[in-house]
Design a protein around this motif. Structure first.
Motif, PDB file in Angstrom:
ATOM      1  N   ASN A   1      -0.269  10.385   9.274  1.00 56.42           N
ATOM      2  CA  ASN A   1      -2.029   9.697   9.434  1.00 56.42           C
ATOM      3  C   ASN A   1      -2.471  10.815   8.080  1.00 56.42           C
ATOM      4  O   ASN A   1      -2.179  11.940   7.779  1.00 56.42           O
ATOM      5  N   PHE A   2      -3.416  10.017   7.440  1.00 52.84           N
ATOM      6  CA  PHE A   2      -4.315  10.516   6.316  1.00 52.84           C
ATOM      7  C   PHE A   2      -5.843   9.908   6.529  1.00 52.84           C
ATOM      8  O   PHE A   2      -5.915   9.279   7.500  1.00 52.84           O
ATOM      9  N   GLY A   3      -6.706  10.324   5.777  1.00 55.51           N
ATOM     10  CA  GLY A   3      -8.159  10.145   5.714  1.00 55.51           C
ATOM     11  C   GLY A   3      -8.346   8.671   5.275  1.00 55.51           C
ATOM     12  O   GLY A   3      -7.252   7.848   5.220  1.00 55.51           O
ATOM     13  N   PRO A   4      -9.343   8.502   4.474  1.00 54.83           N
ATOM     14  CA  PRO A   4      -9.685   7.068   3.659  1.00 54.83           C
ATOM     15  C   PRO A   4      -8.459   6.928   2.922  1.00 54.83           C
ATOM     16  O   PRO A   4      -7.646   7.712   2.321  1.00 54.83           O
ATOM     17  N   ARG A   5      -8.303   5.779   2.709  1.00 54.96           N
ATOM     18  CA  ARG A   5      -7.422   5.195   1.790  1.00 54.96           C
ATOM     19  C   ARG A   5      -7.058   5.863   0.497  1.00 54.96           C
ATOM     20  O   ARG A   5      -5.982   6.153   0.005  1.00 54.96           O
ATOM     21  N   GLU A   6      -8.182   6.372  -0.096  1.00 51.31           N
ATOM     22  CA  GLU A   6      -8.347   6.682  -1.425  1.00 51.31           C
ATOM     23  C   GLU A   6      -7.809   8.395  -1.209  1.00 51.31           C
ATOM     24  O   GLU A   6      -7.547   8.946  -2.461  1.00 51.31           O
ATOM     25  N   SER A   7      -7.739   8.639  -0.078  1.00 53.07           N
ATOM     26  CA  SER A   7      -7.416  10.217   0.071  1.00 53.07           C
ATOM     27  C   SER A   7      -5.910  10.477   0.018  1.00 53.07           C
ATOM     28  O   SER A   7      -5.230  11.542  -0.065  1.00 53.07           O
ATOM     29  N   VAL A   8      -5.125   9.267   0.198  1.00 50.39           N
ATOM     30  CA  VAL A   8      -3.754   9.349   0.161  1.00 50.39           C
ATOM     31  C   VAL A   8      -2.894   9.997  -1.050  1.00 50.39           C
ATOM     32  O   VAL A   8      -3.471   9.522  -2.146  1.00 50.39           O
ATOM     33  N   PRO A   9      -2.367  10.896  -1.080  1.00 49.14           N
ATOM     34  CA  PRO A   9      -1.760  11.654  -2.084  1.00 49.14           C
ATOM     35  C   PRO A   9      -1.063  10.661  -2.933  1.00 49.14           C
ATOM     36  O   PRO A   9      -0.443   9.940  -2.459  1.00 49.14           O
ATOM     37  N   ALA A  10      -1.050  10.705  -4.383  1.00 45.51           N
ATOM     38  CA  ALA A  10      -0.563   9.672  -5.075  1.00 45.51           C
ATOM     39  C   ALA A  10       0.980   9.696  -5.083  1.00 45.51           C
ATOM     40  O   ALA A  10       1.464   8.495  -5.249  1.00 45.51           O
ATOM     41  N   GLU A  11       1.535  10.948  -4.731  1.00 50.46           N
ATOM     42  CA  GLU A  11       3.096  10.787  -4.342  1.00 50.46           C
ATOM     43  C   GLU A  11       3.636   9.803  -3.338  1.00 50.46           C
ATOM     44  O   GLU A  11       5.048   9.392  -3.416  1.00 50.46           O
ATOM     45  N   PHE A  12       2.732   9.155  -2.551  1.00 46.53           N
ATOM     46  CA  PHE A  12       3.026   7.980  -1.481  1.00 46.53           C
ATOM     47  C   PHE A  12       2.747   6.827  -1.917  1.00 46.53           C
ATOM     48  O   PHE A  12       3.019   5.990  -1.238  1.00 46.53           O
ATOM     49  N   GLU A  13       2.380   6.630  -3.054  1.00 44.00           N
ATOM     50  CA  GLU A  13       1.954   5.215  -3.657  1.00 44.00           C
ATOM     51  C   GLU A  13       3.403   4.431  -3.530  1.00 44.00           C
ATOM     52  O   GLU A  13       4.412   4.726  -4.100  1.00 44.00           O
ATOM     53  N   GLY A  14       3.369   3.179  -3.009  1.00 45.91           N
ATOM     54  CA  GLY A  14       4.369   2.316  -2.809  1.00 45.91           C
ATOM     55  C   GLY A  14       5.017   2.205  -1.300  1.00 45.91           C
ATOM     56  O   GLY A  14       5.680   1.373  -1.305  1.00 45.91           O
ATOM     57  N   ARG A  15       4.330   3.008  -0.733  1.00 51.21           N
ATOM     58  CA  ARG A  15       4.668   3.108   0.789  1.00 51.21           C
ATOM     59  C   ARG A  15       4.071   2.098   1.693  1.00 51.21           C
ATOM     60  O   ARG A  15       3.085   1.351   0.929  1.00 51.21           O
ATOM     61  N   THR A  16       4.521   1.801   2.869  1.00 49.82           N
ATOM     62  CA  THR A  16       3.759   0.689   3.610  1.00 49.82           C
ATOM     63  C   THR A  16       2.801   1.629   4.252  1.00 49.82           C
ATOM     64  O   THR A  16       2.760   2.617   5.019  1.00 49.82           O
ATOM     65  N   PHE A  17       1.661   0.944   4.111  1.00 57.03           N
ATOM     66  CA  PHE A  17       0.299   1.372   4.782  1.00 57.03           C
ATOM     67  C   PHE A  17      -0.479   0.382   5.603  1.00 57.03           C
ATOM     68  O   PHE A  17      -0.441  -0.711   5.473  1.00 57.03           O
ATOM     69  N   HIS A  18      -1.201   1.136   6.664  1.00 57.24           N
ATOM     70  CA  HIS A  18      -2.052   0.449   7.522  1.00 57.24           C
ATOM     71  C   HIS A  18      -3.420   1.143   7.732  1.00 57.24           C
ATOM     72  O   HIS A  18      -3.336   2.428   8.186  1.00 57.24           O
ATOM     73  N   VAL A  19      -4.596   0.467   7.304  1.00 55.67           N
ATOM     74  CA  VAL A  19      -5.623   1.077   7.362  1.00 55.67           C
ATOM     75  C   VAL A  19      -6.219   0.778   8.696  1.00 55.67           C
ATOM     76  O   VAL A  19      -6.575  -0.283   9.165  1.00 55.67           O
ATOM     77  N   HIS A  20      -6.099   2.125   9.408  1.00 54.87           N
ATOM     78  CA  HIS A  20      -6.928   1.955  10.899  1.00 54.87           C
ATOM     79  C   HIS A  20      -8.235   1.641  10.908  1.00 54.87           C
ATOM     80  O   HIS A  20      -8.782   0.952  11.538  1.00 54.87           O
ATOM     81  N   ASN A  21      -8.923   2.249  10.136  1.00 52.97           N
ATOM     82  CA  ASN A  21     -10.261   2.349   9.875  1.00 52.97           C
ATOM     83  C   ASN A  21     -10.828   2.763   8.680  1.00 52.97           C
ATOM     84  O   ASN A  21      -9.815   3.447   8.114  1.00 52.97           O
ATOM     85  N   PRO A  22     -11.959   2.680   8.277  1.00 56.26           N
ATOM     86  CA  PRO A  22     -12.435   3.542   6.849  1.00 56.26           C
ATOM     87  C   PRO A  22     -12.136   5.086   6.758  1.00 56.26           C
ATOM     88  O   PRO A  22     -11.939   5.310   5.682  1.00 56.26           O
ATOM     89  N   GLN A  23     -12.004   5.672   7.756  1.00 59.47           N
ATOM     90  CA  GLN A  23     -11.624   7.012   7.958  1.00 59.47           C
ATOM     91  C   GLN A  23     -10.228   7.384   8.164  1.00 59.47           C
ATOM     92  O   GLN A  23      -9.999   8.407   7.754  1.00 59.47           O
TER      93      GLN A  23
END
Length: 408
Positions: free
Chosen positions: A282-304
């Motif tokens: 779990n992370f916060g808003p999509r833009e808050s995900v640390p750069a080291e995880f770019e390229g992983r599979t994400f699912h935006v559960h809600n804006p937060q």
């Protein structure tokens, strides 16, 4: 009936004295605990700062002469917690009120967190409109924003402090008209993506005479359940959703710390544990995900809330961790594996469906699990009724065998 007020009387004596007077005007006794370190108290306390320091195995003189502010605050927090616990056990603490800035908020809420759930706890603080997790933790601490700094009495601070004092009086002076049934209690962990499983299992257990308490596995939820297991409030654990360990391992925002899964194991509390939502971090808003995880599979559960799929490598490590925790259990323990998927998002056709990652998790668990832990594998998804009923039935059997189950 008494309210304990915790505060730094060397800097907030006038404000705490005002709160004391409001509480006493309602016919409720007050016990003032001084946690100030730097100077003499502006009003007379019932428990002095020297006594608080002594409760932390130090002296006020040493804290004044040799300690920096951080060390002094830490010691006074420990002492305040010890004092509050002692007053509660002696029957002279029915509720706690705190007033202050960051320093006294840290000290007073440490005292509050040392008390059982249900004891009224209210903190008036300049820190209440920000991140309150360090102060609230996993306890029922209420925080009220002071609006202005707690520095002198004025038309605003008088109203805020008086409201807080009267709210505390209301909590301690009125016995809630809440029906309490003497039934064995089951703690259950849940996430949105494991809700159908928990709902079915909860209904199964309640139909058989249990009370259930469901904890949202958001870090504080897991810690709250662990704390209540240690207190003996919970008779059995249905740990459907162990997702907090994924956040602990990978670096998500909803971790419950390295002690998660320890309480039931150490106390011998009957438990059935599964792998719910170990497919996600779990992370916060999509833009808050640390750069080291770019390229992983994400699912935006809600804006937060942004969810990230765990990898096979991470799942293998999670399997080793859970197996080690469960193998250390001193009471009856089952590990239940939903081979059809560990969350809604892990089901076939969904964003996190990854048979390779699930296989890595399950294989690591099988490989490392001790012989005393029962292994229950079902060819079902975690939210299938068959899985939910099977794990509930297993826990019911354990609790009854331990002599803690509902009366026939």
């Amino acid at each position: 009936m008494a309210v304990v007020i915790v505060g730094t009387l060397d800097t907030k004596g006038e404000e705490i004295g005002f709160a004391r007077d409001v509480v006493e005007s309602q016919g409720v006794d007050v016990h003032v605990v001084d946690v100030g370190v730097m100077g003499d108290p502006e009003i007379e306390p019932d428990t002095s700062a020297a006594e608080v320091a002594e409760a932390a195995d130090t002296t006020l003189e040493r804290l004044r002469e040799d300690a920096d502010r951080g060390e002094a605050m830490t010691a006074m927090g420990e002492g305040a917690a010890a004092v509050a616990t002692r007053l509660h056990e002696a029957g002279v603490l029915d509720g706690v009120l705190g007033l202050g800035g960051s320093g006294n908020t840290s000290i007073a809420t440490e005292a509050m967190r040392a008390l059982p759930v249900g004891v009224p706890k209210l903190m008036v603080s300049t820190m209440a409109s920000g991140d309150t997790e360090p102060y609230v933790g996993a306890k029922d601490v209420a925080m009220m924003y002071s609006v202005a700094d707690i520095e002198g009495l004025n038309q605003l601070s008088r109203k805020v402090i008086a409201n807080a004092a009267l709210a505390t009086v209301g909590m301690v002076a009125n016995e809630p008209d809440v029906e309490v049934e003497d039934r064995p209690t089951i703690g259950i962990t849940m996430f949105g993506v494991t809700t159908p499983c928990v709902q079915t299992a909860r209904e199964y257990l309640e139909d058989r005479g249990y009370e259930t308490i469901v904890f949202h596995a958001t870090g504080t939820g897991g810690r709250a359940m662990e704390d209540l297991v240690r207190q003996g409030v919970i008779d059995g654990v249905l740990d459907v959703t162990t997702t907090e360990w994924a956040d602990e391992l990978v670096g998500g925002v909803l971790n419950a710390g390295p002690d998660r899964l320890d309480a039931a194991a150490e106390t011998g509390t009957p438990q059935v544990v599964s792998t719910g939502a170990l497919d996600m971090v779990n992370f916060g808003p999509r833009e808050s995900v640390p750069a080291e995880f770019e390229g992983r599979t994400f699912h935006v559960h809600n804006p937060q809330v942004t969810l990230m799929r765990t990898t096979p490598e991470e799942n293998a490590e999670l399997g080793e961790i859970l197996a080690e925790k469960l193998t250390a259990a001193t009471g009856p323990t089952t590990l239940a594996l939903p081979l059809g998927g560990v969350s809604m998002l892990d089901a076939e056709g969904e964003d996190f469906h990854d048979p390779e990652a699930d296989a890595a998790l399950f294989e690591a668990l099988r490989k490392n699990l001790g012989d005393d832990v029962e292994l229950l594998e079902l060819d079902a998804a975690i939210n299938d009724d068959a899985f939910a009923e099977a794990i509930a039935e297993q826990l019911d059997e354990y609790v009854r065998e331990a002599g803690l189950g509902p009366e026939a």
